[in-house]
Design a protein around this motif. Sequence first.
Motif, PDB file in Angstrom:
ATOM      1  N   ARG A  48       0.988  -0.981   0.001  1.00  0.00           N
ATOM      2  CA  ARG A  48      -0.147  -0.180   0.014  1.00  0.00           C
ATOM      3  C   ARG A  48       0.689   1.297   0.058  1.00  0.00           C
ATOM      4  N   VAL A  49       1.980   1.305   0.874  1.00  0.00           N
ATOM      5  CA  VAL A  49       2.664   2.386   0.896  1.00  0.00           C
ATOM      6  C   VAL A  49       3.627   2.559  -0.417  1.00  0.00           C
ATOM      7  N   LEU A  50       4.121   1.586  -1.149  1.00  0.00           N
ATOM      8  CA  LEU A  50       4.659   1.698  -2.315  1.00  0.00           C
ATOM      9  C   LEU A  50       3.816   2.242  -3.471  1.00  0.00           C
ATOM     10  N   GLU A  51       2.516   1.678  -3.426  1.00  0.00           N
ATOM     11  CA  GLU A  51       1.502   2.092  -4.302  1.00  0.00           C
ATOM     12  C   GLU A  51       1.511   3.804  -4.195  1.00  0.00           C
ATOM     13  N   GLY A  52       1.381   4.164  -2.915  1.00  0.00           N
ATOM     14  CA  GLY A  52       1.354   5.765  -2.676  1.00  0.00           C
ATOM     15  C   GLY A  52       2.678   6.426  -3.026  1.00  0.00           C
ATOM     16  N   ARG A  53       3.806   5.746  -2.954  1.00  0.00           N
ATOM     17  CA  ARG A  53       4.802   6.096  -3.494  1.00  0.00           C
ATOM     18  C   ARG A  53       5.037   6.470  -5.274  1.00  0.00           C
ATOM     19  N   ALA A  54       4.279   5.399  -5.772  1.00  0.00           N
ATOM     20  CA  ALA A  54       4.145   5.500  -7.158  1.00  0.00           C
ATOM     21  C   ALA A  54       3.270   6.687  -7.603  1.00  0.00           C
ATOM     22  N   TRP A  55       2.320   6.616  -6.848  1.00  0.00           N
ATOM     23  CA  TRP A  55       1.247   7.782  -7.362  1.00  0.00           C
ATOM     24  C   TRP A  55       1.999   9.203  -7.180  1.00  0.00           C
ATOM     25  N   ARG A  56       2.471   9.158  -5.996  1.00  0.00           N
ATOM     26  CA  ARG A  56       3.348  10.791  -5.730  1.00  0.00           C
ATOM     27  C   ARG A  56       4.394  10.896  -6.645  1.00  0.00           C
ATOM     28  N   ASN A  57       5.214   9.832  -7.148  1.00  0.00           N
ATOM     29  CA  ASN A  57       6.311  10.178  -8.211  1.00  0.00           C
ATOM     30  C   ASN A  57       5.403  10.584  -9.638  1.00  0.00           C
ATOM     31  N   GLU A  58       4.366  10.098  -9.765  1.00  0.00           N
ATOM     32  CA  GLU A  58       3.669  10.633 -11.240  1.00  0.00           C
ATOM     33  C   GLU A  58       3.398  12.181 -10.886  1.00  0.00           C
ATOM     34  N   GLN A  59       2.745  12.542  -9.576  1.00  0.00           N
ATOM     35  CA  GLN A  59       2.500  13.931  -9.539  1.00  0.00           C
ATOM     36  C   GLN A  59       3.868  14.621  -9.459  1.00  0.00           C
ATOM     37  N   ILE A  60       4.804  14.342  -8.898  1.00  0.00           N
ATOM     38  CA  ILE A  60       6.013  15.196  -8.884  1.00  0.00           C
ATOM     39  C   ILE A  60       6.408  15.329 -10.097  1.00  0.00           C
ATOM     40  N   LEU A  61       6.579  14.176 -11.162  1.00  0.00           N
ATOM     41  CA  LEU A  61       6.635  14.591 -12.425  1.00  0.00           C
ATOM     42  C   LEU A  61       6.134  15.446 -13.320  1.00  0.00           C
ATOM     43  N   ALA A  62       4.680  15.352 -13.049  1.00  0.00           N
ATOM     44  CA  ALA A  62       3.860  16.522 -13.658  1.00  0.00           C
ATOM     45  C   ALA A  62       4.060  17.710 -13.190  1.00  0.00           C
ATOM     46  N   LYS A  63       4.366  17.981 -11.815  1.00  0.00           N
ATOM     47  CA  LYS A  63       4.573  19.466 -11.311  1.00  0.00           C
ATOM     48  C   LYS A  63       5.991  19.743 -11.912  1.00  0.00           C
ATOM     49  N   LEU A  64       7.124  19.043 -11.804  1.00  0.00           N
ATOM     50  CA  LEU A  64       8.349  19.646 -12.553  1.00  0.00           C
ATOM     51  C   LEU A  64       7.815  20.038 -14.003  1.00  0.00           C
ATOM     52  N   ASN A  65       7.212  19.269 -14.805  1.00  0.00           N
ATOM     53  CA  ASN A  65       6.872  19.545 -16.315  1.00  0.00           C
ATOM     54  C   ASN A  65       6.035  20.816 -16.287  1.00  0.00           C
ATOM     55  N   GLU A  66       5.177  20.984 -15.617  1.00  0.00           N
ATOM     56  CA  GLU A  66       4.327  22.479 -15.256  1.00  0.00           C
ATOM     57  C   GLU A  66       5.219  23.478 -15.163  1.00  0.00           C
ATOM     58  N   LEU A  67       6.408  23.210 -14.281  1.00  0.00           N
ATOM     59  CA  LEU A  67       7.434  24.360 -13.978  1.00  0.00           C
ATOM     60  C   LEU A  67       8.259  24.793 -15.046  1.00  0.00           C
ATOM     61  N   GLY A  68       8.277  23.955 -16.285  1.00  0.00           N
ATOM     62  CA  GLY A  68       9.065  24.200 -17.451  1.00  0.00           C
ATOM     63  C   GLY A  68      10.288  23.183 -17.620  1.00  0.00           C
TER      64      GLY A  68
END
Length: 289
Positions: free
Chosen positions: A94-114
């Motif tokens: 469950r924790v690792l699934e949560g980490r995977a979701w967070r990684n997707e979100q971090i990548l998206a945020k960095l992309n949004e920042l250019g």
Amino acid sequence: MIDLHLHSTYSDGSDTPEELVRAGKRVGLKAIALTDHDNMGGVGEFLDACRVHRLTGLAGVEISADVDEGHGTLHILGYGVNPDHPSVKESLKRVLEGRAWRNEQILAKLNELGIELEWAEVQACAGADVVGRAHFAQALIDRKSVSSIEEAFERYLSKGCPAYVDRYRLYPDEGIRMIREAGGVAVIAHPFSWELDEDRLEAGLRALRQYGLIGIETYYSEYTAEQTVALARLAKRLNLLPVGGSDYHGHVKPEVAIGKGFGRLCVPDELLSPLLEAAGRDNPWIYAE
């Protein structure tokens, strides 16, 4: 001297489990513990290396627990934990699934920042290991978006920064219960990170004791001698075992040396025996030299 708080490439450290063992042996440690974040994938390799190099080793894990907003962080160390226990597998899944979701979100945020970072770049920094923020930091260095891991965290990845994303965590009682069900013993890591005043910290630890907490990390790289004494007294008042470690991550945190922290850390050998007794001398997830 012992060091019961080490991270490997299976979470966010730069040394393999075997390299940790060799490093611990090289600096004269009497015992070490592998305590990767929410991950026990390196335990087999670690214990095998402990046997080869004849160094006492404890299979461990560091669980990030869910606490109220504004109260810092609470991490729970588990020692002598069976990584194959169903409770461990289910909880860490469950924790690792949560980490995977967070990684997707971090990548998206960095992309949004250019920052046109791609997942393959981050994955390459992690290899076969669990992807964490340290791997994002290294990927940002590789593409010259930042010059250091510290800058990556200060600008993008730390709490409150534009690419930070929180993640799923176990509740403290869940983490302690998981550790106990898997044959291990639970210890609170760096208690001052909980960011509670003295009275509330004592009350919080007293409450966790009812779930099976047996110790607190009194020796830690970032703590002064006065803080160590204060935590030792707190441990004595609550009848909790004092434990200690460097929180070594290798070149991810180059200022923290294995066994020595920032240079002054010295975790006494005599803290080991009570911990081994609590975990069980016949615990198969502890190699006692």
